[in-house]
Design a protein around this motif. Sequence first.
Motif, PDB file in Angstrom:
ATOM      1  N   GLU A  21       0.828  -1.213   0.000  1.00 41.03           N
ATOM      2  CA  GLU A  21       0.000   0.000   0.000  1.00 41.03           C
ATOM      3  C   GLU A  21       0.859   1.259   0.000  1.00 41.03           C
ATOM      4  O   GLU A  21       0.641   2.207   0.773  1.00 41.03           O
ATOM      5  CB  GLU A  21      -0.946  -0.003   1.208  1.00 41.03           C
ATOM      6  N   GLY A  22       1.906   1.240  -0.830  1.00 36.15           N
ATOM      7  CA  GLY A  22       2.775   2.396  -0.961  1.00 36.15           C
ATOM      8  C   GLY A  22       3.863   2.507   0.080  1.00 36.15           C
ATOM      9  O   GLY A  22       4.684   3.437   0.026  1.00 36.15           O
ATOM     10  N   ASP A  23       3.904   1.587   1.020  1.00 37.57           N
ATOM     11  CA  ASP A  23       4.912   1.617   2.080  1.00 37.57           C
ATOM     12  C   ASP A  23       5.983   0.578   1.772  1.00 37.57           C
ATOM     13  O   ASP A  23       5.670  -0.579   1.464  1.00 37.57           O
ATOM     14  CB  ASP A  23       4.255   1.316   3.431  1.00 37.57           C
ATOM     15  N   ARG A  24       7.273   0.985   1.864  1.00 29.69           N
ATOM     16  CA  ARG A  24       8.365   0.063   1.621  1.00 29.69           C
ATOM     17  C   ARG A  24       8.737  -0.678   2.898  1.00 29.69           C
ATOM     18  O   ARG A  24       8.568  -0.171   4.004  1.00 29.69           O
ATOM     19  CB  ARG A  24       9.599   0.804   1.091  1.00 29.69           C
ATOM     20  N   GLY A  25       9.272  -1.894   2.723  1.00 28.06           N
ATOM     21  CA  GLY A  25       9.715  -2.665   3.877  1.00 28.06           C
ATOM     22  C   GLY A  25      10.185  -4.041   3.459  1.00 28.06           C
ATOM     23  O   GLY A  25      10.595  -4.256   2.316  1.00 28.06           O
ATOM     24  N   ILE A  26      10.145  -4.971   4.398  1.00 32.18           N
ATOM     25  CA  ILE A  26      10.501  -6.358   4.106  1.00 32.18           C
ATOM     26  C   ILE A  26       9.350  -7.256   4.537  1.00 32.18           C
ATOM     27  O   ILE A  26       8.558  -6.904   5.438  1.00 32.18           O
ATOM     28  CB  ILE A  26      11.798  -6.786   4.834  1.00 32.18           C
ATOM     29  N   ILE A  27       9.265  -8.418   3.910  1.00 30.86           N
ATOM     30  CA  ILE A  27       8.224  -9.383   4.250  1.00 30.86           C
ATOM     31  C   ILE A  27       8.867 -10.750   4.453  1.00 30.86           C
ATOM     32  O   ILE A  27       9.869 -11.080   3.803  1.00 30.86           O
ATOM     33  CB  ILE A  27       7.133  -9.434   3.154  1.00 30.86           C
ATOM     34  N   PHE A  28       8.340 -11.514   5.371  1.00 27.24           N
ATOM     35  CA  PHE A  28       8.830 -12.870   5.624  1.00 27.24           C
ATOM     36  C   PHE A  28       7.694 -13.696   6.191  1.00 27.24           C
ATOM     37  O   PHE A  28       6.658 -13.160   6.635  1.00 27.24           O
ATOM     38  CB  PHE A  28      10.032 -12.859   6.576  1.00 27.24           C
ATOM     39  N   ARG A  29       7.886 -15.022   6.170  1.00 26.54           N
ATOM     40  CA  ARG A  29       6.859 -15.924   6.685  1.00 26.54           C
ATOM     41  C   ARG A  29       7.263 -16.449   8.057  1.00 26.54           C
ATOM     42  O   ARG A  29       8.446 -16.653   8.337  1.00 26.54           O
ATOM     43  CB  ARG A  29       6.630 -17.108   5.740  1.00 26.54           C
ATOM     44  N   VAL A  30       6.265 -16.682   8.889  1.00 26.52           N
ATOM     45  CA  VAL A  30       6.488 -17.293  10.197  1.00 26.52           C
ATOM     46  C   VAL A  30       5.494 -18.433  10.367  1.00 26.52           C
ATOM     47  O   VAL A  30       4.441 -18.477   9.718  1.00 26.52           O
ATOM     48  CB  VAL A  30       6.321 -16.271  11.354  1.00 26.52           C
ATOM     49  N   ARG A  31       5.850 -19.356  11.257  1.00 26.81           N
ATOM     50  CA  ARG A  31       4.971 -20.489  11.571  1.00 26.81           C
ATOM     51  C   ARG A  31       4.530 -20.341  13.024  1.00 26.81           C
ATOM     52  O   ARG A  31       5.356 -20.272  13.929  1.00 26.81           O
ATOM     53  CB  ARG A  31       5.697 -21.814  11.349  1.00 26.81           C
ATOM     54  N   THR A  32       3.222 -20.288  13.258  1.00 26.93           N
ATOM     55  CA  THR A  32       2.682 -20.064  14.589  1.00 26.93           C
ATOM     56  C   THR A  32       2.555 -21.381  15.348  1.00 26.93           C
ATOM     57  O   THR A  32       2.821 -22.467  14.810  1.00 26.93           O
ATOM     58  CB  THR A  32       1.305 -19.394  14.512  1.00 26.93           C
ATOM     59  N   SER A  33       2.115 -21.285  16.608  1.00 29.85           N
ATOM     60  CA  SER A  33       1.967 -22.484  17.441  1.00 29.85           C
ATOM     61  C   SER A  33       0.903 -23.429  16.900  1.00 29.85           C
ATOM     62  O   SER A  33       0.895 -24.611  17.238  1.00 29.85           O
ATOM     63  CB  SER A  33       1.621 -22.084  18.879  1.00 29.85           C
ATOM     64  N   ARG A  34       0.002 -22.918  16.081  1.00 34.20           N
ATOM     65  CA  ARG A  34      -1.028 -23.775  15.457  1.00 34.20           C
ATOM     66  C   ARG A  34      -0.599 -24.254  14.077  1.00 34.20           C
ATOM     67  O   ARG A  34      -1.422 -24.709  13.281  1.00 34.20           O
ATOM     68  CB  ARG A  34      -2.346 -23.004  15.365  1.00 34.20           C
ATOM     69  N   ALA A  35       0.729 -24.143  13.821  1.00 32.41           N
ATOM     70  CA  ALA A  35       1.324 -24.605  12.557  1.00 32.41           C
ATOM     71  C   ALA A  35       0.759 -23.852  11.359  1.00 32.41           C
ATOM     72  O   ALA A  35       0.751 -24.366  10.248  1.00 32.41           O
ATOM     73  CB  ALA A  35       1.124 -26.107  12.382  1.00 32.41           C
ATOM     74  N   GLU A  36       0.286 -22.630  11.570  1.00 32.63           N
ATOM     75  CA  GLU A  36      -0.203 -21.801  10.479  1.00 32.63           C
ATOM     76  C   GLU A  36       0.938 -20.931   9.956  1.00 32.63           C
ATOM     77  O   GLU A  36       1.731 -20.407  10.729  1.00 32.63           O
ATOM     78  CB  GLU A  36      -1.351 -20.905  10.948  1.00 32.63           C
ATOM     79  N   GLU A  37       1.007 -20.769   8.635  1.00 31.06           N
ATOM     80  CA  GLU A  37       1.992 -19.886   8.033  1.00 31.06           C
ATOM     81  C   GLU A  37       1.367 -18.509   7.879  1.00 31.06           C
ATOM     82  O   GLU A  37       0.287 -18.353   7.310  1.00 31.06           O
ATOM     83  CB  GLU A  37       2.440 -20.432   6.674  1.00 31.06           C
ATOM     84  N   VAL A  38       2.056 -17.488   8.394  1.00 29.48           N
ATOM     85  CA  VAL A  38       1.577 -16.114   8.353  1.00 29.48           C
ATOM     86  C   VAL A  38       2.647 -15.254   7.705  1.00 29.48           C
ATOM     87  O   VAL A  38       3.844 -15.399   8.004  1.00 29.48           O
ATOM     88  CB  VAL A  38       1.259 -15.587   9.767  1.00 29.48           C
ATOM     89  N   GLN A  39       2.229 -14.360   6.809  1.00 25.73           N
ATOM     90  CA  GLN A  39       3.152 -13.400   6.222  1.00 25.73           C
ATOM     91  C   GLN A  39       3.218 -12.160   7.109  1.00 25.73           C
ATOM     92  O   GLN A  39       2.185 -11.628   7.534  1.00 25.73           O
ATOM     93  CB  GLN A  39       2.711 -13.011   4.817  1.00 25.73           C
ATOM     94  N   VAL A  40       4.440 -11.712   7.379  1.00 26.81           N
ATOM     95  CA  VAL A  40       4.660 -10.580   8.276  1.00 26.81           C
ATOM     96  C   VAL A  40       5.388  -9.491   7.503  1.00 26.81           C
ATOM     97  O   VAL A  40       6.418  -9.748   6.874  1.00 26.81           O
ATOM     98  CB  VAL A  40       5.480 -11.005   9.510  1.00 26.81           C
ATOM     99  N   PHE A  41       4.849  -8.277   7.565  1.00 23.38           N
ATOM    100  CA  PHE A  41       5.442  -7.129   6.866  1.00 23.38           C
ATOM    101  C   PHE A  41       6.015  -6.162   7.887  1.00 23.38           C
ATOM    102  O   PHE A  41       5.319  -5.722   8.812  1.00 23.38           O
ATOM    103  CB  PHE A  41       4.394  -6.422   6.011  1.00 23.38           C
ATOM    104  N   LEU A  42       7.301  -5.837   7.735  1.00 21.26           N
ATOM    105  CA  LEU A  42       7.973  -4.878   8.609  1.00 21.26           C
ATOM    106  C   LEU A  42       8.288  -3.630   7.795  1.00 21.26           C
ATOM    107  O   LEU A  42       9.169  -3.644   6.936  1.00 21.26           O
ATOM    108  CB  LEU A  42       9.261  -5.476   9.180  1.00 21.26           C
ATOM    109  N   PRO A  43       7.578  -2.516   8.040  1.00 16.44           N
ATOM    110  CA  PRO A  43       7.813  -1.304   7.254  1.00 16.44           C
ATOM    111  C   PRO A  43       9.139  -0.642   7.613  1.00 16.44           C
ATOM    112  O   PRO A  43       9.680  -0.842   8.703  1.00 16.44           O
ATOM    113  CB  PRO A  43       6.623  -0.409   7.635  1.00 16.44           C
ATOM    114  N   VAL A  44       9.646   0.162   6.680  1.00 16.14           N
ATOM    115  CA  VAL A  44      10.905   0.861   6.897  1.00 16.14           C
ATOM    116  C   VAL A  44      10.828   1.766   8.116  1.00 16.14           C
ATOM    117  O   VAL A  44      11.807   1.956   8.837  1.00 16.14           O
ATOM    118  CB  VAL A  44      11.274   1.681   5.636  1.00 16.14           C
TER     119      VAL A  44
END
Length: 264
Positions: A21-44
Amino acid sequence: MTGRTTFDAIVSSLTEPYHLEGDRGIIFRVRTSRAEEVQVFLPVSRAELVDEVDLSAGAKLRIEGEQLDTGIVVVLDLSPSPGFSLEPEGRLLGTVDIPIPALSRLNPWRERRYKLILWGGIAAVLAVGIIGMTTDNAVGNVAMPLFLALCAWLVVGDLLTRRVDNREYAALARTAAEAIQAGLHVPVPEAAVVTLLGGGLERTGNPWNPTRPQQPRAVSWRSGREQAVLHADITPKPLRPNSTATITITSLEDATYAERMRTR
């Protein structure tokens, strides 16, 4: 947005540049305690949070953020979560036992000796300086060379510690990688094994104790043509000298799942 959320998770992918949405940053995946994969975005705008955490695969994090309708979590705060444990789902490939030698860093007298010399040296510098200011200038003149000698000891000790640590853990990592290859026919990067074993030293920012040892932790990496995600963990933690540690290797993705992830 669907609201604020806080959860513990394990990093399961490499970070990548990303625009949201116009914001720069990095994205990565994590695995939660329920074994779900979630994408996480960390803005600059919150890049300073990276200074406090490890974002390599296998690192354990506590994540606070806003979850978008797309499922992506926009980070508001990040912190380590060392107590978080996750039993990885997937196919168990097997276990390998490796001998743990008497590594220098596992010797309890190493840290005690360091603290004794450090605080003894500081006390000696202060004592000589006080004597010089109150009674005898000639004695006080010894304070500065003594202080410089203490600083030199810190620098030399840090360099020698790094050299010994790198040598010992590099040899142990080669032994472990060869044992995994021989026992399970699974290729594993030596760098991942070093992380698994807790090798390497990290900077503390404290001039009187400039480095501290890494701790053993679970790691993940992609392997083979199918790019399956392999997960390795080690017990016990911390490692014990002159004992045996067990490495457990699990396949987290099959070829079909990996192909689906590539085409998302």
